[in-house]
Structure formats: C-alpha cells, structure tokens
Scaffold this motif. Sequence first.
Motif, PDB file in Angstrom:
ATOM      1  N   GLU A 179       0.813  -1.209   0.000  1.00  0.00           N
ATOM      2  CA  GLU A 179       0.000   0.000   0.000  1.00  0.00           C
ATOM      3  C   GLU A 179       0.856   1.273   0.000  1.00  0.00           C
ATOM      4  O   GLU A 179       0.316   2.363  -0.075  1.00  0.00           O
ATOM      5  N   SER A 180       2.169   1.130   0.140  1.00  0.00           N
ATOM      6  CA  SER A 180       3.014   2.311   0.316  1.00  0.00           C
ATOM      7  C   SER A 180       3.317   3.024  -1.003  1.00  0.00           C
ATOM      8  O   SER A 180       3.367   2.407  -2.054  1.00  0.00           O
ATOM      9  N   ARG A 181       3.532   4.315  -0.900  1.00  0.00           N
ATOM     10  CA  ARG A 181       3.937   5.122  -2.051  1.00  0.00           C
ATOM     11  C   ARG A 181       5.100   5.998  -1.603  1.00  0.00           C
ATOM     12  O   ARG A 181       5.134   6.452  -0.456  1.00  0.00           O
ATOM     13  N   LEU A 182       6.008   6.240  -2.530  1.00  0.00           N
ATOM     14  CA  LEU A 182       7.081   7.177  -2.242  1.00  0.00           C
ATOM     15  C   LEU A 182       6.740   8.492  -2.917  1.00  0.00           C
ATOM     16  O   LEU A 182       6.494   8.525  -4.122  1.00  0.00           O
ATOM     17  N   LEU A 183       6.679   9.546  -2.125  1.00  0.00           N
ATOM     18  CA  LEU A 183       6.340  10.865  -2.663  1.00  0.00           C
ATOM     19  C   LEU A 183       7.614  11.689  -2.772  1.00  0.00           C
ATOM     20  O   LEU A 183       8.355  11.839  -1.800  1.00  0.00           O
ATOM     21  N   LEU A 184       7.867  12.201  -3.974  1.00  0.00           N
ATOM     22  CA  LEU A 184       9.031  13.071  -4.199  1.00  0.00           C
ATOM     23  C   LEU A 184       8.526  14.435  -4.641  1.00  0.00           C
ATOM     24  O   LEU A 184       7.598  14.515  -5.453  1.00  0.00           O
ATOM     25  N   LEU A 185       9.096  15.485  -4.109  1.00  0.00           N
ATOM     26  CA  LEU A 185       8.692  16.824  -4.558  1.00  0.00           C
ATOM     27  C   LEU A 185       9.792  17.826  -4.270  1.00  0.00           C
ATOM     28  O   LEU A 185      10.717  17.557  -3.505  1.00  0.00           O
ATOM     29  N   GLN A 186       9.669  18.978  -4.907  1.00  0.00           N
ATOM     30  CA  GLN A 186      10.582  20.096  -4.630  1.00  0.00           C
ATOM     31  C   GLN A 186       9.825  21.212  -3.940  1.00  0.00           C
ATOM     32  O   GLN A 186       8.647  21.441  -4.245  1.00  0.00           O
ATOM     33  N   THR A 187      10.490  21.855  -3.023  1.00  0.00           N
ATOM     34  CA  THR A 187       9.864  22.992  -2.337  1.00  0.00           C
ATOM     35  C   THR A 187      10.962  23.986  -1.960  1.00  0.00           C
ATOM     36  O   THR A 187      12.128  23.614  -1.845  1.00  0.00           O
ATOM     37  N   SER A 188      10.565  25.228  -1.777  1.00  0.00           N
ATOM     38  CA  SER A 188      11.542  26.197  -1.287  1.00  0.00           C
ATOM     39  C   SER A 188      11.576  26.093   0.233  1.00  0.00           C
ATOM     40  O   SER A 188      10.631  25.590   0.844  1.00  0.00           O
ATOM     41  N   ARG A 189      12.642  26.583   0.833  1.00  0.00           N
ATOM     42  CA  ARG A 189      12.747  26.548   2.291  1.00  0.00           C
ATOM     43  C   ARG A 189      11.589  27.316   2.926  1.00  0.00           C
ATOM     44  O   ARG A 189      11.085  26.938   3.981  1.00  0.00           O
ATOM     45  N   ALA A 190      11.124  28.366   2.248  1.00  0.00           N
ATOM     46  CA  ALA A 190      10.059  29.208   2.788  1.00  0.00           C
ATOM     47  C   ALA A 190       8.732  28.453   2.900  1.00  0.00           C
ATOM     48  O   ALA A 190       7.964  28.672   3.826  1.00  0.00           O
ATOM     49  N   THR A 191       8.465  27.551   1.948  1.00  0.00           N
ATOM     50  CA  THR A 191       7.175  26.842   1.964  1.00  0.00           C
ATOM     51  C   THR A 191       7.293  25.441   2.580  1.00  0.00           C
ATOM     52  O   THR A 191       6.301  24.725   2.660  1.00  0.00           O
ATOM     53  N   LEU A 192       8.508  25.079   3.026  1.00  0.00           N
ATOM     54  CA  LEU A 192       8.733  23.717   3.533  1.00  0.00           C
ATOM     55  C   LEU A 192       7.760  23.331   4.644  1.00  0.00           C
ATOM     56  O   LEU A 192       7.182  22.248   4.635  1.00  0.00           O
ATOM     57  N   GLU A 193       7.566  24.242   5.583  1.00  0.00           N
ATOM     58  CA  GLU A 193       6.721  23.899   6.725  1.00  0.00           C
ATOM     59  C   GLU A 193       5.276  23.645   6.299  1.00  0.00           C
ATOM     60  O   GLU A 193       4.656  22.658   6.698  1.00  0.00           O
ATOM     61  N   ALA A 194       4.762  24.522   5.439  1.00  0.00           N
ATOM     62  CA  ALA A 194       3.380  24.370   4.957  1.00  0.00           C
ATOM     63  C   ALA A 194       3.213  23.071   4.176  1.00  0.00           C
ATOM     64  O   ALA A 194       2.207  22.372   4.316  1.00  0.00           O
ATOM     65  N   VAL A 195       4.221  22.752   3.362  1.00  0.00           N
ATOM     66  CA  VAL A 195       4.163  21.522   2.558  1.00  0.00           C
ATOM     67  C   VAL A 195       4.207  20.298   3.473  1.00  0.00           C
ATOM     68  O   VAL A 195       3.415  19.364   3.337  1.00  0.00           O
ATOM     69  N   THR A 196       5.121  20.307   4.433  1.00  0.00           N
ATOM     70  CA  THR A 196       5.304  19.160   5.324  1.00  0.00           C
ATOM     71  C   THR A 196       4.023  18.866   6.110  1.00  0.00           C
ATOM     72  O   THR A 196       3.678  17.713   6.335  1.00  0.00           O
ATOM     73  N   ARG A 197       3.326  19.935   6.493  1.00  0.00           N
ATOM     74  CA  ARG A 197       2.111  19.765   7.283  1.00  0.00           C
ATOM     75  C   ARG A 197       1.040  18.977   6.527  1.00  0.00           C
ATOM     76  O   ARG A 197       0.207  18.313   7.116  1.00  0.00           O
ATOM     77  N   LEU A 198       1.070  19.051   5.190  1.00  0.00           N
ATOM     78  CA  LEU A 198       0.040  18.403   4.375  1.00  0.00           C
ATOM     79  C   LEU A 198       0.385  16.971   3.968  1.00  0.00           C
ATOM     80  O   LEU A 198      -0.422  16.289   3.350  1.00  0.00           O
ATOM     81  N   LEU A 199       1.592  16.516   4.323  1.00  0.00           N
ATOM     82  CA  LEU A 199       2.008  15.190   3.860  1.00  0.00           C
ATOM     83  C   LEU A 199       1.172  14.100   4.526  1.00  0.00           C
ATOM     84  O   LEU A 199       0.890  14.184   5.711  1.00  0.00           O
ATOM     85  N   PRO A 200       0.753  13.072   3.750  1.00  0.00           N
ATOM     86  CA  PRO A 200       0.037  11.953   4.346  1.00  0.00           C
ATOM     87  C   PRO A 200       0.947  11.239   5.350  1.00  0.00           C
ATOM     88  O   PRO A 200       2.168  11.346   5.251  1.00  0.00           O
ATOM     89  N   GLY A 201       0.348  10.516   6.287  1.00  0.00           N
ATOM     90  CA  GLY A 201       1.094   9.854   7.362  1.00  0.00           C
ATOM     91  C   GLY A 201       2.223   8.972   6.872  1.00  0.00           C
ATOM     92  O   GLY A 201       2.193   8.450   5.769  1.00  0.00           O
ATOM     93  N   GLY A 202       3.235   8.810   7.706  1.00  0.00           N
ATOM     94  CA  GLY A 202       4.391   7.990   7.364  1.00  0.00           C
ATOM     95  C   GLY A 202       5.555   8.442   8.198  1.00  0.00           C
ATOM     96  O   GLY A 202       5.411   9.365   9.013  1.00  0.00           O
ATOM     97  N   PRO A 203       6.721   7.801   8.034  1.00  0.00           N
ATOM     98  CA  PRO A 203       7.897   8.241   8.785  1.00  0.00           C
ATOM     99  C   PRO A 203       8.332   9.647   8.366  1.00  0.00           C
ATOM    100  O   PRO A 203       7.862  10.168   7.368  1.00  0.00           O
ATOM    101  N   GLN A 204       9.221  10.243   9.157  1.00  0.00           N
ATOM    102  CA  GLN A 204       9.729  11.586   8.863  1.00  0.00           C
ATOM    103  C   GLN A 204      10.307  11.657   7.455  1.00  0.00           C
ATOM    104  O   GLN A 204      11.041  10.778   7.036  1.00  0.00           O
ATOM    105  N   PRO A 205       9.973  12.691   6.697  1.00  0.00           N
ATOM    106  CA  PRO A 205      10.516  12.808   5.346  1.00  0.00           C
ATOM    107  C   PRO A 205      12.017  13.118   5.356  1.00  0.00           C
ATOM    108  O   PRO A 205      12.552  13.601   6.349  1.00  0.00           O
ATOM    109  N   THR A 206      12.648  12.858   4.227  1.00  0.00           N
ATOM    110  CA  THR A 206      14.064  13.157   4.038  1.00  0.00           C
ATOM    111  C   THR A 206      14.186  14.410   3.181  1.00  0.00           C
ATOM    112  O   THR A 206      13.421  14.584   2.243  1.00  0.00           O
ATOM    113  N   LEU A 207      15.148  15.279   3.517  1.00  0.00           N
ATOM    114  CA  LEU A 207      15.371  16.482   2.721  1.00  0.00           C
ATOM    115  C   LEU A 207      16.740  16.417   2.062  1.00  0.00           C
ATOM    116  O   LEU A 207      17.721  16.037   2.693  1.00  0.00           O
TER     117      LEU A 207
END
Length: 297
Positions: free
Chosen positions: A223-251
């Motif tokens: 059932e797992s999916r790997l999500l890859l995306l690009q974001t600026s440091r400024a929007t990182l927090e907003a983007v991270t908040r919307l991520l579906p559940g799972g372990p801590q993302p890697t930057l």
Amino acid sequence: MKTRDRLRIAMQKSGRLTEPALELLNRCGLTFRQSRDKLFCFGDGEPVDLLLVRDDDIPGLIAQGVCELGIVGRNVMNEFQLAAGRDSAPLREWRPLGFGRCRLSIAVPQEFDYRRPQDLAGQRIATSYPGLLGEWLRTHGVDATAVTLSGSVEIAPKLGTADAICDLVQSGGTLVANQLRETEVLLESEAVLAGPVALPADERGDMIDLLLKRLDGVIQVRESRLLLLQTSRATLEAVTRLLPGGPQPTLLPVLGQPDQLMLQALCAGEVSWRQLEEIKKAGAREMFVLPVEKMLA
Ligand code: PRP
Ligand code: ZN
C-alpha cells in the motif's frame, strides 16, 4: 523421524486464493518450476516447494507435518481447529495476508422474520462450518440444529432441508440470487499464512524466518507510495504539514539552488490527486508518486 531440509508450503490448487497466493510468493522471491496441473511444484532458487491441494485439506497437512506452512482462509483454519480439537497439533495464524476477504455469516430466507439470535432456536441451519456455527450458537445460548453439507448450502432452504444457512459471503451475489438475507456475521475472514505453533528448529525454521521477513516487507509496501517533490525553504513547513502519514521525510539539497529542497516521504497509503493539488498549492512542485516494490527494514 526423518527430516526434510526443504520447506513445503501448501496452497489451494485452483480457486479464489490460487492466483493471489502465487503472486505473493513470487513477490517474496519464490518461483516454482513445475506446471500448475501437478500436485507438487519444485522451488527454483530457494529451498521451498509447493503442494497444490484442496483448501480444506491444508490445515490437516500442516498438523500432520506433511508441510510446514499453508496459505488458507482463516475460516478453513479455524473450522479445522474446532473440529479436530485436542486430537490435533494446534495451528497458528502466522500472518494475515490481506486478500481473499470474505465473511462467514448466517442468512435467512426473505420471509423469515429474524430479529435476534434466539429466533434461530429450534431451527435447522445448513452449513459447511459446523464447528464455527456450533461455537457461535453456544456463545449465544441458542439451541439450533446444524445440518452439515459439503456444498450448495445456499439452496438448502428452498429444498426444505434447512430453515437458514451459515455460509461464506463475499460479494453477496449468491445470497441475492437465492433470496437470502444476511443477519449475523460470525467471522471476518481472509487468506492467512498458517503453520504450527512451534516452528521446526532446523534449516526449515530459518527459511520460515526469512520468508516471514520478506512477507512483512511485501505486505507493508503493497500500500506504500514514495512521494518526491521540490519545495523552497520558505514553503517547507506548509508543505510538510500536508504530507500523508508515514515516517519523517528526508530532505536533500538541490544543486545550484540553495533556496530549494527536494523532499522524499514514504506514505502509508494511496496519495490522491486532491492531496497532491493541496500540497502543490502550499508551494510544492515537480511532484512524483512512485509505487514501492520491496522494503527491508
Ligand atoms: C462461497 C460460498 C458461496 C459464495 C459466496 O463458495 O459458499 O457460495 O462463495 O460468494 P458471493 O457472496 O461472492 O456470491 P466458493 O465459491 O468458495 O465455493 P465452495 O463453496 O465450493 O468452496
Ligand atoms: Zn472450499
């Protein structure tokens, strides 16, 4: 007693569980040489062979030590345990496998005014699962007669040989076709990996350990999916908040763009278009959702 060094897994020869069971074993790195019309399939790489049999025979074969493991419905395994009682070596459900889902239910003809279990008192209930039905009747203090049939249970009320049935329901199509109404669910079932409570303490046991680990990896990533995306440091927090559940993302840093980050997150389930669109609105771009094939924790 003579011991074998190759592991044997029993599975249904032809039926609803056959294809998904073979696919699951393949994904665990097990492939088999012989054609499927044979009873015995010789394993290619690993020392694991297959026994293709009737599903109802699988628990007995494990209990007798003819094979170490079996892929079988929980309903078949539990029924065997109840029927065989203390005369047989106890079995254990080593893993639920997530396919072949169905339920064991009581169903009555449309005209049967069913409200509660006691309404079955004095009635005849046709079933291929006298053990599981008997246990449920005892638990509910209902005195009814189980009529054991090996098949075509759903037509017993029409034939007048029973007043109700206790049978497997998957889509519900069989019940509808026979004007029956599901009234109680006795057991939620699915395919399971069944085996003895005590695993053999030799190479076969080691092979089972290995197989269980691979199985966990396959089931976990199914059932797992790997999500890859690009974001600026400024929007990182907003983007991270919307991520579906799972372990801590890697930057990861992006070459030549010190303000940009590449984010990699393992998600526990599907990632929908809506979720992607929301994450994009928060500032992400270059988004990819990839299936996960294997995982070894
Ligand atoms: C089961 C059960 C019902 C049918 C229910 O039989 O005995 O007949 O499936 O499925 P449905 O709700 O999708 O209609 P199965 O096909 O397993 O054959 P068997 O009874 O011979 O084992
Ligand atoms: Zn069957």
